[in-house]
Design a protein around this motif. Structure first.
Motif, PDB file in Angstrom:
ATOM      1  N   GLN A 177       7.801 -16.373  -9.505  1.00  0.00           N
ATOM      2  CA  GLN A 177       8.791 -16.035 -10.426  1.00  0.00           C
ATOM      3  C   GLN A 177       8.048 -15.588 -11.898  1.00  0.00           C
ATOM      4  O   GLN A 177       8.775 -14.856 -12.538  1.00  0.00           O
ATOM      5  N   ALA A 178       7.341 -16.693 -12.310  1.00  0.00           N
ATOM      6  CA  ALA A 178       6.747 -16.429 -13.594  1.00  0.00           C
ATOM      7  C   ALA A 178       5.963 -15.328 -13.739  1.00  0.00           C
ATOM      8  O   ALA A 178       5.960 -14.482 -14.802  1.00  0.00           O
ATOM      9  N   VAL A 179       5.021 -15.119 -12.621  1.00  0.00           N
ATOM     10  CA  VAL A 179       3.965 -14.167 -13.022  1.00  0.00           C
ATOM     11  C   VAL A 179       4.911 -12.606 -12.789  1.00  0.00           C
ATOM     12  O   VAL A 179       4.722 -11.633 -13.331  1.00  0.00           O
ATOM     13  N   GLU A 180       5.904 -12.690 -11.902  1.00  0.00           N
ATOM     14  CA  GLU A 180       6.724 -11.654 -11.980  1.00  0.00           C
ATOM     15  C   GLU A 180       7.324 -11.129 -13.439  1.00  0.00           C
ATOM     16  O   GLU A 180       7.395  -9.895 -13.766  1.00  0.00           O
ATOM     17  N   GLU A 181       7.814 -12.278 -14.193  1.00  0.00           N
ATOM     18  CA  GLU A 181       8.448 -12.049 -15.467  1.00  0.00           C
ATOM     19  C   GLU A 181       7.411 -11.508 -16.316  1.00  0.00           C
ATOM     20  O   GLU A 181       7.599 -10.576 -17.110  1.00  0.00           O
ATOM     21  N   LEU A 182       6.142 -11.978 -16.020  1.00  0.00           N
ATOM     22  CA  LEU A 182       5.003 -11.473 -16.985  1.00  0.00           C
ATOM     23  C   LEU A 182       4.712 -10.003 -16.788  1.00  0.00           C
ATOM     24  O   LEU A 182       4.516  -9.323 -17.643  1.00  0.00           O
ATOM     25  N   GLY A 183       4.723  -9.567 -15.493  1.00  0.00           N
ATOM     26  CA  GLY A 183       4.642  -8.085 -15.020  1.00  0.00           C
ATOM     27  C   GLY A 183       5.659  -7.394 -15.562  1.00  0.00           C
ATOM     28  O   GLY A 183       5.371  -6.195 -16.185  1.00  0.00           O
ATOM     29  N   ARG A 184       6.883  -7.838 -15.807  1.00  0.00           N
ATOM     30  CA  ARG A 184       8.060  -7.089 -16.463  1.00  0.00           C
ATOM     31  C   ARG A 184       7.493  -6.972 -17.893  1.00  0.00           C
ATOM     32  O   ARG A 184       7.761  -5.822 -18.629  1.00  0.00           O
ATOM     33  N   THR A 185       7.297  -8.139 -18.548  1.00  0.00           N
ATOM     34  CA  THR A 185       6.868  -8.052 -20.199  1.00  0.00           C
ATOM     35  C   THR A 185       5.858  -7.105 -20.251  1.00  0.00           C
ATOM     36  O   THR A 185       5.829  -6.282 -21.145  1.00  0.00           O
TER      37      THR A 185
ATOM     38  N   TRP B 272      -2.852 -11.934 -19.227  1.00  0.00           N
ATOM     39  CA  TRP B 272      -3.951 -12.266 -18.540  1.00  0.00           C
ATOM     40  C   TRP B 272      -4.377 -13.718 -18.831  1.00  0.00           C
ATOM     41  O   TRP B 272      -4.361 -14.602 -17.937  1.00  0.00           O
ATOM     42  N   ALA B 273      -4.064 -14.174 -20.153  1.00  0.00           N
ATOM     43  CA  ALA B 273      -4.326 -15.426 -20.413  1.00  0.00           C
ATOM     44  C   ALA B 273      -3.477 -16.294 -19.872  1.00  0.00           C
ATOM     45  O   ALA B 273      -3.361 -17.478 -19.545  1.00  0.00           O
ATOM     46  N   GLN B 274      -2.034 -15.737 -19.881  1.00  0.00           N
ATOM     47  CA  GLN B 274      -0.831 -16.512 -19.595  1.00  0.00           C
ATOM     48  C   GLN B 274      -0.897 -16.963 -18.271  1.00  0.00           C
ATOM     49  O   GLN B 274      -0.486 -18.073 -17.685  1.00  0.00           O
ATOM     50  N   LEU B 275      -1.398 -15.958 -17.336  1.00  0.00           N
ATOM     51  CA  LEU B 275      -1.596 -16.196 -15.847  1.00  0.00           C
ATOM     52  C   LEU B 275      -2.400 -17.135 -15.718  1.00  0.00           C
ATOM     53  O   LEU B 275      -2.153 -18.149 -14.713  1.00  0.00           O
TER      54      LEU B 275
ATOM     55  N   PRO C 247       0.916  -1.283   0.280  1.00  0.00           N
ATOM     56  CA  PRO C 247      -0.197   0.042   0.002  1.00  0.00           C
ATOM     57  C   PRO C 247       0.943   1.142   0.161  1.00  0.00           C
ATOM     58  O   PRO C 247       0.444   2.115  -0.330  1.00  0.00           O
ATOM     59  N   HIS C 248       2.080   1.167   0.406  1.00  0.00           N
ATOM     60  CA  HIS C 248       2.835   2.407   0.796  1.00  0.00           C
ATOM     61  C   HIS C 248       3.927   2.505  -0.450  1.00  0.00           C
ATOM     62  O   HIS C 248       5.111   2.376   0.041  1.00  0.00           O
ATOM     63  N   GLY C 249       3.575   2.375  -1.801  1.00  0.00           N
ATOM     64  CA  GLY C 249       4.822   2.246  -2.717  1.00  0.00           C
ATOM     65  C   GLY C 249       4.332   2.949  -3.955  1.00  0.00           C
ATOM     66  O   GLY C 249       3.483   2.231  -4.555  1.00  0.00           O
ATOM     67  N   SER C 250       4.977   3.623  -4.694  1.00  0.00           N
ATOM     68  CA  SER C 250       4.701   4.115  -6.149  1.00  0.00           C
ATOM     69  C   SER C 250       5.938   3.731  -6.824  1.00  0.00           C
ATOM     70  O   SER C 250       6.014   4.426  -7.904  1.00  0.00           O
ATOM     71  N   ALA C 251       6.912   3.286  -6.313  1.00  0.00           N
ATOM     72  CA  ALA C 251       8.129   2.984  -6.855  1.00  0.00           C
ATOM     73  C   ALA C 251       7.769   1.646  -7.942  1.00  0.00           C
ATOM     74  O   ALA C 251       6.641   1.126  -7.525  1.00  0.00           O
ATOM     75  N   PRO C 252       8.299   1.634  -9.261  1.00  0.00           N
ATOM     76  CA  PRO C 252       8.054   0.560  -9.992  1.00  0.00           C
ATOM     77  C   PRO C 252       8.109  -0.830  -9.096  1.00  0.00           C
ATOM     78  O   PRO C 252       7.395  -1.726  -9.706  1.00  0.00           O
ATOM     79  N   ALA C 253       8.919  -1.155  -8.496  1.00  0.00           N
ATOM     80  CA  ALA C 253       8.818  -2.492  -7.766  1.00  0.00           C
ATOM     81  C   ALA C 253       7.500  -2.559  -6.891  1.00  0.00           C
ATOM     82  O   ALA C 253       6.940  -4.010  -6.716  1.00  0.00           O
ATOM     83  N   ALA C 254       6.851  -1.527  -6.332  1.00  0.00           N
ATOM     84  CA  ALA C 254       5.728  -1.745  -5.688  1.00  0.00           C
ATOM     85  C   ALA C 254       4.612  -2.024  -6.651  1.00  0.00           C
ATOM     86  O   ALA C 254       3.530  -2.742  -6.213  1.00  0.00           O
ATOM     87  N   HIS C 255       4.691  -1.321  -7.985  1.00  0.00           N
ATOM     88  CA  HIS C 255       3.596  -1.784  -8.726  1.00  0.00           C
ATOM     89  C   HIS C 255       3.701  -3.084  -9.194  1.00  0.00           C
ATOM     90  O   HIS C 255       2.730  -4.079  -9.392  1.00  0.00           O
TER      91      HIS C 255
ATOM     92  N   VAL D 164       2.098  -9.078  -8.724  1.00  0.00           N
ATOM     93  CA  VAL D 164       2.310 -10.422  -8.561  1.00  0.00           C
ATOM     94  C   VAL D 164       1.349 -10.724  -7.207  1.00  0.00           C
ATOM     95  O   VAL D 164       0.887 -12.055  -7.052  1.00  0.00           O
ATOM     96  N   ALA D 165       0.951  -9.789  -6.272  1.00  0.00           N
ATOM     97  CA  ALA D 165      -0.096 -10.148  -5.364  1.00  0.00           C
ATOM     98  C   ALA D 165      -1.317 -10.336  -5.657  1.00  0.00           C
ATOM     99  O   ALA D 165      -1.884 -11.511  -5.253  1.00  0.00           O
TER     100      ALA D 165
END
Lengths: 257, 257
Positions: A221-229, A193-196, A86-94, A99-100
């Motif tokens: 790990q996989a969905v984190e990579e998905l988020g990067r993509t 969305w479909a890949q998740l 809840p307390h982050g607007s850095a790229p990592a927080a998004h 992932v959550a």
DNA sequence: GTCTATAACGAGATAGAC
DNA sequence: GTCTATCTCGTTATAGAC
């Protein structure tokens, strides 16, 4: 008068709920194809014709179960989006929020495999989903879009190249689903969305049996990579992000319902 | 003597095939859960007990259909791998092969949606897959691994970072599935495998209805990105690759069988 | 030996008369 | 709502044709 009507309506709601509970039990035992109004009625000590006062047909009962399932997983995803990092607007927080949400969906699926199969598995033969299922079905997708929109607003996205071939589709998708986002990300989000759900389905449906063992870590790990993509890390250098905390809690919340 | 035995065996093979054809027809009409030996026998003009000479139980008939389906899509994937982009060892050629295999799988799924649902959809209630399905089920995955192995040997892979948390799993996966590959790519390949089928399942099962329209272009773009994530472009700069030719042909081959 | 046909079992679904 | 007669199903035992 109104008190009587209130009592009647309460009774109606209770019976309706009992019917759905029993129907879900049969869904787990026999599968959606064999869901039978008669069997539900028998188990509840009712006569089959009485059920038609609550659900006009087997298909309507199925629709109710499907809508409930979509709403259930949608709510879990929305909660995860609201409460994660809840307390982050850095790229990592998004990325952590992404992932959550994914972990919450997976947690719900693990806790409700038969309802998951009902909505994300093979279509039920002879059943065709009515309009009423469309809105609930899109809730998880809308949460994913919201995560990306937040990131776009606060830190910017790393935009993938948009080929000429896909441009019309991308512009239509963006206009329909996420007017605030650049068209180039729209296909990425839909694909993610479909890949998740591909990852979740393979785990729930047993394709990972004898293959993947550390499933939660693998999934994260996989969905984190998905988020990067999708471009969630913005223009930041590709670094390491710790999302280890996002899964366990979300899975717990998903399992509750 | 051997001619008689030959004739008998030929008849046996023909009847076995006819049973499977009719069973597949019922699979499409009623779903795997309602596949019935009696109905198959009736449609073939046989008596139900006669079927037991060919399949010792309903589950064994289901197993045969499942194995056939896995072999069918596996063969299509293997053919695509063998014939796609035959004259290239550049990174782009490996990515083109990856896309061609994915498109072949999608083409097969579009041509055989019910058999696709049988193997990649919801599990059949009360049925548990025997050992005999494991090897056929892994054929598509092995083709994907082969594409990555080729790229690794000829142009090298862009290796993703391997977190400490996932290292044991990655090493086990690599040892089991692809001893020639660096452990860091193993989870990526398995994830891409699941995600590829996530894309196909969403299309086949109707989740893309009213959402994605230019489905082939969308799919091709998504699996191309998947190939990049696996590291297929090697250490080359992220450029544009033309894989437009890979889909149509592969889909055609997939539809034939 | 190989196959098909008959009959039957226990279980469950279904349709209709009452 | 209830009851009954008639369907379905998977599966087995048995008898007989080739």
């Amino acid at each position: 008068m109104s008190a009587i009507r209130g009592a009647r309506e309460r009774a109606r709601i209770e019976v309706t709920a009992a019917i759905k509970v029993e129907a879900r039990r049969q869904l787990a035992a026999e599968g959606a194809a064999k869901l039978s109004l008669r069997a539900v009625a028998r188990e509840l000590g009712m006569v089959s014709s009485a059920l038609y006062r609550y659900f006009p047909s087997r298909d309507e009962l199925l629709t109710a179960l499907i809508v409930d399932a979509y709403d259930s997983v949608g709510e879990v995803a929305e909660n995860a989006h609201r409460t994660a990092a809840p307390h982050g607007s850095a790229p990592a927080a998004h990325l952590a929020r992404w992932v959550a949400v994914a972990c919450a969906v997976r947690g719900w699926a693990l806790a409700h495999p038969h309802e998951y199969a009902l909505i994300y598995g093979s279509p039920v033969p002879g059943y065709s989903a009515p309009q009423a299922t469309i809105a609930p079905a899109s809730r998880v997708g809308l949460v994913l879009i919201a995560v990306v929109e937040d990131a776009h607003r606060e830190v910017g996205l790393a935009l993938p190249p948009l080929t000429e071939e896909l441009r019309p589709e991308a512009e239509r998708l963006a206009a329909d689903l996420a007017p605030g986002l650049p068209p180039a990300v729209a296909p990425s989000i839909v694909a993610a969305w479909a890949q998740l759900f591909g990852l979740v389905s393979f785990e729930i449906f047993g394709q990972f049996d004898r293959v993947v063992e550390a499933r939660e870590a693998f999934f994260r790990q996989a969905v984190e990579e998905l988020g990067r993509t999708v471009g969630l890390l913005g223009t930041a250098a590709r670094g390491t992000v710790d999302t280890a905390g996002q899964c366990a809690g979300a899975a717990g919340r998903g399992a509750e319902r």
